[in-house]
Design a protein around this motif. Sequence first.
Motif, PDB file in Angstrom:
ATOM      1  N   ASP A 190      35.790  33.867  33.297  1.00  0.00           N
ATOM      2  CA  ASP A 190      36.896  34.192  32.396  1.00  0.00           C
ATOM      3  C   ASP A 190      38.176  33.774  33.101  1.00  0.00           C
ATOM      4  O   ASP A 190      38.692  34.486  33.965  1.00  0.00           O
ATOM      5  N   LYS A 191      38.692  32.582  32.741  1.00  0.00           N
ATOM      6  CA  LYS A 191      39.853  32.022  33.426  1.00  0.00           C
ATOM      7  C   LYS A 191      41.120  32.818  33.151  1.00  0.00           C
ATOM      8  O   LYS A 191      41.999  32.900  33.994  1.00  0.00           O
ATOM      9  N   GLN A 192      41.219  33.443  31.967  1.00  0.00           N
ATOM     10  CA  GLN A 192      42.403  34.242  31.653  1.00  0.00           C
ATOM     11  C   GLN A 192      42.486  35.477  32.540  1.00  0.00           C
ATOM     12  O   GLN A 192      43.546  35.839  33.024  1.00  0.00           O
ATOM     13  N   LYS A 193      41.384  36.143  32.749  1.00  0.00           N
ATOM     14  CA  LYS A 193      41.360  37.341  33.593  1.00  0.00           C
ATOM     15  C   LYS A 193      41.138  37.005  35.067  1.00  0.00           C
ATOM     16  O   LYS A 193      41.144  37.902  35.910  1.00  0.00           O
ATOM     17  N   LYS A 194      40.909  35.704  35.342  1.00  0.00           N
ATOM     18  CA  LYS A 194      40.606  35.252  36.703  1.00  0.00           C
ATOM     19  C   LYS A 194      39.438  36.047  37.274  1.00  0.00           C
ATOM     20  O   LYS A 194      39.506  36.655  38.335  1.00  0.00           O
TER      21      LYS A 194
END
Length: 170
Positions: A146-150
Motif C-alpha cells: 500500500d504505497k499511500q500508507k507506505k
Amino acid sequence: ITSSDWNIYERKYFKDLKVIDKSYESGKYSYATLVLDTNLIYTSVYINVSSTEFYKEVSLEGSNDNKNWKTIIENEKLFRDYRDASVHYHRNKIMFEPVSFKYLRLKMDDVNSTKLDVISASIPLEKEVVVEENEFIESFQTRVEDKQKKQTSVECSFSRNYSITELQIN
C-alpha cells in the motif's frame, strides 16, 4: 463403505473450510459455497450434513474469485443409510484431481430428493509434518504493498497449524 470415512483420521489432519453461502433453487438444486483460507493443493473434500438418511448426486466447482467457476467433478454420490447400530453405510468424501482453488461450490441435485443442509466441510492434509527446532517450514506467501500508507503486508500460509516462537525474515 461401512462407517464414516471421516472417522478413520484424527481431526488434526484436516483443514476446516468455512461455509459462506447456502442457496436453493426449489425442486432443482441446492448449493453451498465453501472457502479455504490458505493456498493448499488438495485432492478431496469431506462434507458433513444435518440429515441422518440421504442419497445425493453432487457436483463440485472451484473458483479463486467466487465469480468464475470451473467444474472439478460431476455426478458424485454422497449417502448415509442407517439401518441399526451395527449396520450403516456412509459416504461423505468427494475425491478429484489435485486443485488449489480458494472457493469450492457444492451443487446438489434436489430433483428426486429433499434438500440437504451442509453443516461443515474439511480437506484432509496429505501428511503430518513434524518440525524439529530451527527447521525451515515451507509456506505460501502473499505480498501486498500500500504505497499511500507506505505499508507492506506479507501473509504466510502453512499446511497446518504450528506454534511459532521465532520468525526470521530475510
